[in-house]
Design an enzyme around this catalytic site. Structure first.
Site, PDB file in Angstrom:
ATOM      1  N   TYR A   1       0.838  -1.207   0.000  1.00  0.00           N
ATOM      2  CA  TYR A   1       0.000   0.000   0.000  1.00  0.00           C
ATOM      3  C   TYR A   1       0.871   1.255   0.000  1.00  0.00           C
ATOM      4  CZ  TYR A   1      -3.670   3.282   1.470  1.00  0.00           C
ATOM      5  OH  TYR A   1      -4.563   4.328   1.540  1.00  0.00           O
TER       6      TYR A   1
ATOM      7  N   THR B   1      -9.348   8.957   8.457  1.00  0.00           N
ATOM      8  CA  THR B   1     -10.662   9.559   8.252  1.00  0.00           C
ATOM      9  C   THR B   1     -11.741   8.566   8.649  1.00  0.00           C
ATOM     10  OG1 THR B   1      -9.753  10.837   6.409  1.00  0.00           O
ATOM     11  CG2 THR B   1     -12.142  10.679   6.535  1.00  0.00           C
TER      12      THR B   1
END
Length: 326
Positions: free
Chosen positions: A146, A176
Site C-alpha cells: 500500500y 478519516t
C-alpha cells in the site's frame, strides 16, 4: 455542466465525494470494480440524470465517452486487512490504475486529483508530519504494497505534471472516519465500535501508546474539493491534527457506547506506525481549510450509523470479491 470521473466511487470516501459533486451541480461518473466498494453507498444516486456508474477495474484500460473536466483517483483497497488479502490488486491500482487515469486525463484535457495517504510517511521519525518529510517506509514489509503503491502514484503523477504539463493535484489523507466505513475492515475506529456493539473486549495492538489523528469525512471532502479547485500541484496534507493515543481512543469508544468492555493488549503488527499527526500549515495557508467537526460530534454520528446496520453485518468478516491472483 462540468463532468467528473471518481474512481473508487462506491467506496467510503469515493461515495461521499460523489454526493458532494452532485450537490455542487456536476455530472458525476462513478467507477468501481466493487472489490471492496459497496453499491449500497451510492444506490441513492442512481435515479439522478447527472449520475452514472461504470462497473470497471481501473487497472484495465479506461474508456469514458464525452468530455471530462476532472478525474479523482480514489480506487484502492485502504485497510490492513485489504493489503494482506489482496496485495497484488493493491499494487496494481496504484500503478496501472493511475497510469490509465493519467492517460485518460491527457486525452480529455482533464485535471487529475489523486488520493495519496499519510502512509507515505511510514513509521515517521518526524512529528507531526509536514509534506516535506520523505518518510520511513519498509518497501518489503506487509504494509509496503500500500505504502509504495501510493508513493509511486505520487511520483508518476508529478512526472505527468512536469513532462506533459498535465494539471494535477495530490492529497495526502490522514485517518478519516464516518458513515459508510466497512464495519469489519480492520481499521481501529470501526474495529472498536464493532467490538463494542458485539459486547466484546476492545483489542489494542501494542501498549496503546501509539497515536492517531481522526478527521471526520465531511471535513476531508471539503479539503479535497478546495484542493481540486486550487492552483497548487504539490502534495497537501488533509487531516485533523488533534492527536490521541489508541488507549485513550478505546476509552472514548467505551464511554460513547456505554458498554463495560475492557481493553485487551495484543502484539503490535509489523511496521505499524507509532505516531500519526498531520502538519496542516499548507492546507490552512493555500486552501484556507481546517477541520470543523469535533471528534465527539463525529463519533456520535458514526456510532449512530453503525447502530443502524443489520445485526448480521456486525458478525460478517470483511468481504472481498474474488479476483484472479495476478
Amino acid at each position: 455542466m462540468k463532468r467528473v470521473l471518481i474512481t473508487g466511487g462506491a467506496g467510503f470516501l469515493g461515495s461521499h465525494l460523489c454526493d458532494r459533486f452532485i450537490k455542487e451541480g456536476y455530472h458525476v461518473i462513478a467507477m468501481d470494480n466493487l472489490i471492496t466498494g459497496d453499491m449500497r453507498n451510492i444506490e441513492h444516486l442512481f435515479h439522478l440524470p447527472n449520475f452514472e456508474f461504470y462497473h470497471h477495474d481501473v487497472s484495465k484500460f479506461i474508456h469514458v465517452p464525452g468530455e471530462l473536466d476532472y478525474i479523482l483517483h480514489f480506487a484502492s483497497p485502504a485497510s490492513p486487512i485489504d493489503y494482506l488479502k489482496i496485495p497484488i490488486q493493491t499494487l496494481k491500482v496504484g500503478s496501472l490504475g493511475i497510469h490509465n487515469c493519467l492517460g485518460l486525463a491527457r486525452v480529455k484535457g482533464a485535471r487529475v486529483l489523486i488520493a495519496s495517504t499519510s502512509e507515505v510517511y511510514g513509521d515517521p521519525s518526524v512529528h507531526p508530519q509536514p509534506e516535506e518529510y520523505w518518510g520511513n517506509v519498509n518497501p518489503v514489509g506487509p504494509r509496503g504494497v500500500y505504502d509504495e503503491a501510493k508513493r509511486f502514484q505520487e511520483a508518476i503523477t508529478m512526472a505527468y505534471h512536469t513532462y506533459h504539463g498535465l494539471e494535477t493535484r495530490i492529497v495526502r489523507i490522514f485517518n478519516t472516519y464516518g458513515p459508510r466505513m466497512r464495519l469489519n475492515d480492520g481499521r481501529v475506529l470501526p474495529a472498536f465500535i464493532g467490538q463494542a456493539l458485539r459486547g466484546e473486549d476492545l483489542t489494542v495492538f501494542g501498549d496503546g501508546s501509539q497515536t492517531r489523528s481522526f478527521c471526520y469525512v465531511d471535513d476531508l471532502v471539503e479539503g479535497i474539493y478546495r484542493l481540486l479547485l486550487s492552483d497548487y500541484a504539490y502534495p497537501v496534507n488533509i487531516g485533523n491534527p488533534s492527536e490521541i493515543t489508541i488507549k485513550e481512543f478505546g476509552e472514548e469508544i467505551i464511554k460513547l457506547t456505554g458498554t463495560k468492555q475492557k481493553l485487551i493488549l495484543k502484539d503490535l503488527p509489523v511496521d505499524d506506525p507509532k505516531q500519526r499527526q498531520p502538519d496542516i500549515t499548507k492546507a490552512k495557508a493555500i486552501l484556507d481549510w481546517e477541520p470543523k467537526v469535533s471528534r465527539e460530534e463525529g463519533l456520535r454520528i458514526t456510532y449512530d450509523y453503525f447502530k443502524s446496520l443489520p445485526e448480521e453485518e456486525l458478525y460478517t468478516a470483511a468481504y472481498h470479491r474474488e479476483f484472479a491472483k495476478n
